[in-house]
Design a protein around this motif. Sequence first.
Motif, PDB file in Angstrom:
ATOM      1  N   SER A 444       0.783  -1.103   0.189  1.00 10.68           N
ATOM      2  CA  SER A 444       0.055  -0.012  -0.066  1.00 10.68           C
ATOM      3  C   SER A 444       0.931   1.145  -0.090  1.00 10.68           C
ATOM      4  O   SER A 444       0.607   2.273  -0.819  1.00 10.68           O
ATOM      5  CB  SER A 444      -0.880  -0.217   1.405  1.00 10.68           C
ATOM      6  N   THR A 445       1.982   1.260   0.727  1.00 17.29           N
ATOM      7  CA  THR A 445       2.839   2.409   0.896  1.00 17.29           C
ATOM      8  C   THR A 445       3.504   2.739  -0.606  1.00 17.29           C
ATOM      9  O   THR A 445       3.794   3.810  -1.096  1.00 17.29           O
ATOM     10  CB  THR A 445       3.747   2.368   1.842  1.00 17.29           C
ATOM     11  N   GLY A 446       3.893   1.397  -1.131  1.00 20.66           N
ATOM     12  CA  GLY A 446       4.463   1.433  -2.542  1.00 20.66           C
ATOM     13  C   GLY A 446       3.751   1.830  -3.461  1.00 20.66           C
ATOM     14  O   GLY A 446       3.959   2.471  -4.433  1.00 20.66           O
ATOM     15  N   GLY A 447       2.345   1.370  -3.324  1.00 24.45           N
ATOM     16  CA  GLY A 447       1.389   1.957  -4.270  1.00 24.45           C
ATOM     17  C   GLY A 447       1.246   3.350  -4.305  1.00 24.45           C
ATOM     18  O   GLY A 447       1.115   4.061  -5.380  1.00 24.45           O
ATOM     19  N   ALA A 448       1.263   3.832  -3.193  1.00 25.24           N
ATOM     20  CA  ALA A 448       1.058   5.590  -2.754  1.00 25.24           C
ATOM     21  C   ALA A 448       2.205   6.175  -3.446  1.00 25.24           C
ATOM     22  O   ALA A 448       2.093   7.049  -3.974  1.00 25.24           O
ATOM     23  CB  ALA A 448       1.081   5.724  -1.441  1.00 25.24           C
ATOM     24  N   GLY A 449       3.583   5.514  -3.303  1.00 24.01           N
ATOM     25  CA  GLY A 449       4.690   6.367  -3.829  1.00 24.01           C
ATOM     26  C   GLY A 449       4.591   6.161  -5.449  1.00 24.01           C
ATOM     27  O   GLY A 449       4.958   7.276  -6.262  1.00 24.01           O
ATOM     28  N   VAL A 450       4.142   5.034  -5.955  1.00 28.41           N
ATOM     29  CA  VAL A 450       3.680   4.965  -7.230  1.00 28.41           C
ATOM     30  C   VAL A 450       2.751   5.999  -7.874  1.00 28.41           C
ATOM     31  O   VAL A 450       3.139   6.659  -8.799  1.00 28.41           O
ATOM     32  CB  VAL A 450       3.624   3.562  -8.067  1.00 28.41           C
ATOM     33  N   CYS A 451       1.861   6.156  -7.462  1.00 27.46           N
ATOM     34  CA  CYS A 451       0.715   7.126  -7.604  1.00 27.46           C
ATOM     35  C   CYS A 451       1.212   8.521  -7.560  1.00 27.46           C
ATOM     36  O   CYS A 451       1.082   9.281  -8.306  1.00 27.46           O
ATOM     37  CB  CYS A 451      -0.327   7.222  -6.731  1.00 27.46           C
ATOM     38  N   LEU A 452       2.056   8.888  -6.434  1.00 27.89           N
ATOM     39  CA  LEU A 452       2.850  10.233  -6.353  1.00 27.89           C
ATOM     40  C   LEU A 452       3.986  10.269  -7.386  1.00 27.89           C
ATOM     41  O   LEU A 452       3.905  11.356  -8.104  1.00 27.89           O
ATOM     42  CB  LEU A 452       3.331  10.321  -5.261  1.00 27.89           C
ATOM     43  N   ALA A 453       4.615   9.331  -7.803  1.00 24.90           N
ATOM     44  CA  ALA A 453       5.528   9.259  -9.118  1.00 24.90           C
ATOM     45  C   ALA A 453       4.662   9.777 -10.275  1.00 24.90           C
ATOM     46  O   ALA A 453       5.371  10.576 -11.219  1.00 24.90           O
ATOM     47  CB  ALA A 453       6.254   8.340  -8.872  1.00 24.90           C
ATOM     48  N   LEU A 454       3.744   9.029 -10.502  1.00 25.84           N
ATOM     49  CA  LEU A 454       3.110   9.157 -11.973  1.00 25.84           C
ATOM     50  C   LEU A 454       2.451  10.716 -11.922  1.00 25.84           C
ATOM     51  O   LEU A 454       2.447  11.280 -13.016  1.00 25.84           O
ATOM     52  CB  LEU A 454       1.972   8.156 -11.885  1.00 25.84           C
ATOM     53  N   LEU A 455       2.009  11.040 -10.743  1.00 28.53           N
ATOM     54  CA  LEU A 455       1.522  12.659 -10.625  1.00 28.53           C
ATOM     55  C   LEU A 455       2.804  13.470 -10.726  1.00 28.53           C
ATOM     56  O   LEU A 455       2.587  14.604 -11.455  1.00 28.53           O
ATOM     57  CB  LEU A 455       0.744  12.799  -9.202  1.00 28.53           C
ATOM     58  N   GLY A 456       3.813  13.316 -10.426  1.00 29.67           N
ATOM     59  CA  GLY A 456       4.981  14.029 -10.500  1.00 29.67           C
ATOM     60  C   GLY A 456       5.527  13.904 -11.848  1.00 29.67           C
ATOM     61  O   GLY A 456       5.916  15.118 -12.329  1.00 29.67           O
ATOM     62  N   VAL A 457       5.385  12.841 -12.733  1.00 28.64           N
ATOM     63  CA  VAL A 457       5.464  12.783 -14.241  1.00 28.64           C
ATOM     64  C   VAL A 457       4.845  13.781 -14.900  1.00 28.64           C
ATOM     65  O   VAL A 457       5.002  14.779 -15.632  1.00 28.64           O
ATOM     66  CB  VAL A 457       5.645  11.455 -14.615  1.00 28.64           C
TER      67      VAL A 457
END
Length: 480
Positions: A444-457
């Motif tokens: 779940s924490t890794g998924g949140a990190g991926v979502c933030l990364a996509l938002l960052g891109v």
Amino acid sequence: MDARVVAEKSQPESHLKAGLKSRHLTMMSIAGVIGGSLFVGSGSVIHSAGPAAVLAFLTGGILMMLIMRMLGEMATASPDTGSFSTYADRAIGRWAGFTIGWLYWGYWVALMAWEAYVAGKILNGWFPAVSVNAFVLGTTLLLISINFFNVKNYGEFEFWFALIKVIAIVCFLTVSCLAVLNIWQVGEVSGISNLTAHGFVPNGIEPVVGAMLGVMFAFLGAEIATIAASESKNPSQQIIKTTKSVVWRVGLFYVGSIFLIVCLVPWNDPMLGQSGYGSYRRTLELLGVPGAEWLMNFVVLTSVSSCLISAHYTASRMLFSLASRGDAPACFKLTKADSGVPVYAIIGSCVVAVVMALINFSDTLRPRDVLDTLMNMTGTIALLVYLVIACSQLKMRRKLEASGRDIPLKMWLYPWLTWAVIVFIVVCLGAMSFMPDYQVLVISTGGAGVCLALLGVFHQMRCSRRAQRMSGTVGVGTRG
């Protein structure tokens, strides 16, 4: 042209002021990493991993020492209140700085809620007529008010709070050492028999690996000194001093005290398994120290108060840094003219922390064991932050060497140790994602990190297109 460059031409700059003294940063570097998680959370780590918990703390300590060396290398070359978020931006890409900055901000806001809840539980034990939530809200509002004034006020409060923590843990180490040497024989335990009497790794290696989450939750915070150094004179000199002192701080305060605890207290002591009870308190009780419960509650209250102030300070500075780079609303980079305090970043961080504290820790909504859950969740964030720091240092070192700039503090055995840290963190996170007790939190924490990364891109692409339009480079002036 980058969108941030264009924005800087149209908006006035906001700056923090140097208000922290050398003694403030020195005490932060010595005791800033000592939080309520060490006094309260280490009990559950020992109860799950057994005496081998000391190996988890030793491994986490070595990892943190290497990460601090990498961070020190980058920070001495370019001190910045955004610290590793800024370095990730420069070394990897804007999306990386955006992702890790917001993830780190979320970590400290969550930690504020955790620390406020621990303080509320202690105060509720002393004054049961007042509800825990009332103490949580009151403690949060009282302590965060310190950060609305000049940064030297934060430094002064942290200095005295840290001094209390240092005195407390030195006294604990002294009494425990005397008991291990069979000189202190007042209580029920002495010597080192409990280190192996009930098995050194009683539950197998899996809980020891999983214990890394709790350990990293306890360790994250050492990097605050590199963030705070940007608000002091001679920041590079302060960062070098802080980085070099990490080894003995970790060895003495963390690994040393946990080793003494597992020597004196049976790992299967039922009191260690109680959430919020604390391994230090149980050790003092078995050693026959009078008033152990009151003493440790006072020390823990001091520690969580210190960490809440530091968490609020760090969250507000990270939000200020994100806003200064155009990765957060511009209002968060505004500072008070007289004190240089980022007042809106302070308010924004405080509001979210109060909401989290009152919702997550209400009687109807909070998990059965909220302390361990939040500790493991933020422990995962710590490993992700460390991973980004290592990747950033790997690339920034090459850029610094290519530019011919002087590097006052260098990472040992570059790039081999850096790669070793990256591989170790990836392996740990991968292994935990398959463990039933930890996979939900890690995934779940890794998924949140991926979502933030996509938002960052997406944010990076949008800003690049905006910069191209504002600079007029797209199809303008190309015809003869």
